[in-house]
Design an enzyme around this catalytic site. Structure first.
Site, short mmCIF file in Angstrom:
data_model
loop_
_atom_site.label_atom_id
_atom_site.label_comp_id
_atom_site.label_asym_id
_atom_site.label_seq_id
_atom_site.Cartn_x
_atom_site.Cartn_y
_atom_site.Cartn_z
CB SER A 11 -2.52 33.06 13.07
OG SER A 11 -1.36 33.56 12.44
CG HIS A 36 -1.67 33.42 17.39
ND1 HIS A 36 -1.28 32.95 18.62
CD2 HIS A 36 -0.73 33.01 16.50
CE1 HIS A 36 -0.14 32.27 18.48
NE2 HIS A 36 0.22 32.30 17.20
CG ASP A 38 2.03 33.77 14.32
OD1 ASP A 38 2.39 33.13 15.33
OD2 ASP A 38 1.03 33.46 13.64
CG MET A 40 7.60 34.55 12.28
SD MET A 40 7.20 33.57 10.85
CE MET A 40 5.63 32.84 11.39
CG HIS A 70 3.87 32.25 18.55
ND1 HIS A 70 3.52 31.35 17.56
CD2 HIS A 70 4.98 31.73 19.14
CE1 HIS A 70 4.38 30.35 17.54
NE2 HIS A 70 5.28 30.56 18.48
CG MET A 72 7.78 31.78 16.37
SD MET A 72 6.65 31.49 15.00
CE MET A 72 5.57 32.91 15.18
CG MET A 141 4.93 25.56 18.18
SD MET A 141 3.82 26.92 17.75
CE MET A 141 3.82 26.85 15.95
CG ASP A 179 0.31 28.50 16.29
OD1 ASP A 179 -0.28 28.55 15.20
OD2 ASP A 179 1.20 29.32 16.63
C1 DX5 Z 1 3.36 29.24 12.44
C2 DX5 Z 1 2.60 30.27 13.22
C3 DX5 Z 1 1.14 30.04 13.20
C4 DX5 Z 1 0.55 30.15 11.83
C5 DX5 Z 1 -0.59 29.21 11.76
O1 DX5 Z 1 4.70 29.49 12.53
O2 DX5 Z 1 3.02 30.27 14.58
O3 DX5 Z 1 0.46 30.86 14.13
O4 DX5 Z 1 0.11 31.42 11.48
O5 DX5 Z 1 -1.05 29.21 10.45
P1 DX5 Z 1 -2.06 28.11 9.91
O6 DX5 Z 1 -3.30 28.17 10.75
O7 DX5 Z 1 -2.28 28.53 8.50
O8 DX5 Z 1 -1.36 26.78 10.04
ZN ZN Z 2 1.75 31.29 16.13
#
Ligand code: DX5
Ligand code: ZN
Length: 222
Positions: A11, A36, A38, A40, A70, A72, A141, A179
């Protein structure tokens, strides 16, 4: 690449964003499989990251690896289409972020990407009941989304086993991605329970040797 392979997906949330392209090339040459990505919006989750422009720049800069987005965010549909245009390969979203889950699945598929559904720790697998036949990936998750570096929620193990059973009842291939809080200590349990895509942010980008970390993950999942 089918859902029977075991895939490691760093990620980039925990990467050094000032050197993102380099960081991606480093993890990929260290043996990673997917990126990956992310996304947000400081609204659906309390943090703000990156959008389709960054994905597009990575593609223009020559990154050819599989980009696993991903989302969010809410709303989803417009930005999902922008990510598809920007070069995403797979787009996952949280069903409670959209008005019509089937419509969003269709939009993502029509845009040429694979589609995943993210399931938060407090959401039951029954939310997949009417849509499982239409999706390519379940994103379970194992932390509440929003931040890297959180502790793995142990109850996820049973959920992975149940999701695996559900997948085995389908007649098409579905990836089972986990994840949050994946590291050298948790990855073998996650793998034994049946996951086949392992997202890890802080455990990889926070380590001093990406290759060694990915190799040690690989030994624990094979
Ligand atoms: C959390 C994200 C993850 C995050 C995981 O909201 O969706 O992808 O980056 O991070 P680690 O591996 O540090 O838990
Ligand atoms: Zn993620």
């Amino acid at each position: 690449m089918n859902s029977k392979s075991l895939l490691i997906a760093p990620s980039i949330l925990s990467a050094n964003f000032a050197r993102l392209g380099e960081e991606i090339n480093s993890v990929m040459s260290a043996g990673a499989d997917w990126i990956h990505f992310d996304v947000m919006d400081n609204h659906f989750v309390p943090n703000l990251t990156i959008g389709p422009l960054v994905c597009k720049s990575l593609r223009e800069d020559g990154i050819k690896d599989f980009i696993d987005v991903h989302l969010m965010i809410t709303p989803v549909n417009e930005l999902a289409m922008s990510f598809a245009e920007a070069g995403a390969d797979l787009i996952s979203f949280h069903p409670d972020a959209v008005e019509d889950v089937k419509e969003t699945i269709e939009i993502i598929k029509q845009s040429g990407c694979k589609v995943g559904i993210a399931v938060n720790p407090d959401k039951p697998l029954s939310i997949l009941k009417d849509i499982i036949k239409d999706i390519d990936l379940i994103l379970l998750m194992s932390v509440f989304p929003g931040f890297g570096g959180q502790k793995f929620i142990e109850e996820t193990i049973e959920k992975i086993e149940a999701a695996k059973e559900l997948i085995e009842q389908q007649d098409h291939e579905i990836f089972l991605e986990v994840d949050g809080g994946i590291n050298n200590e948790t990855i073998s349990r996650v793998s034994k329970a049946g996951a086949n895509v392992f997202v890890a942010g802080s455990a990889i980008f926070g380590s001093s040797d990406y290759e060694q970390t990915i190799q040690s993950f690989r030994q624990k999942i094979s």
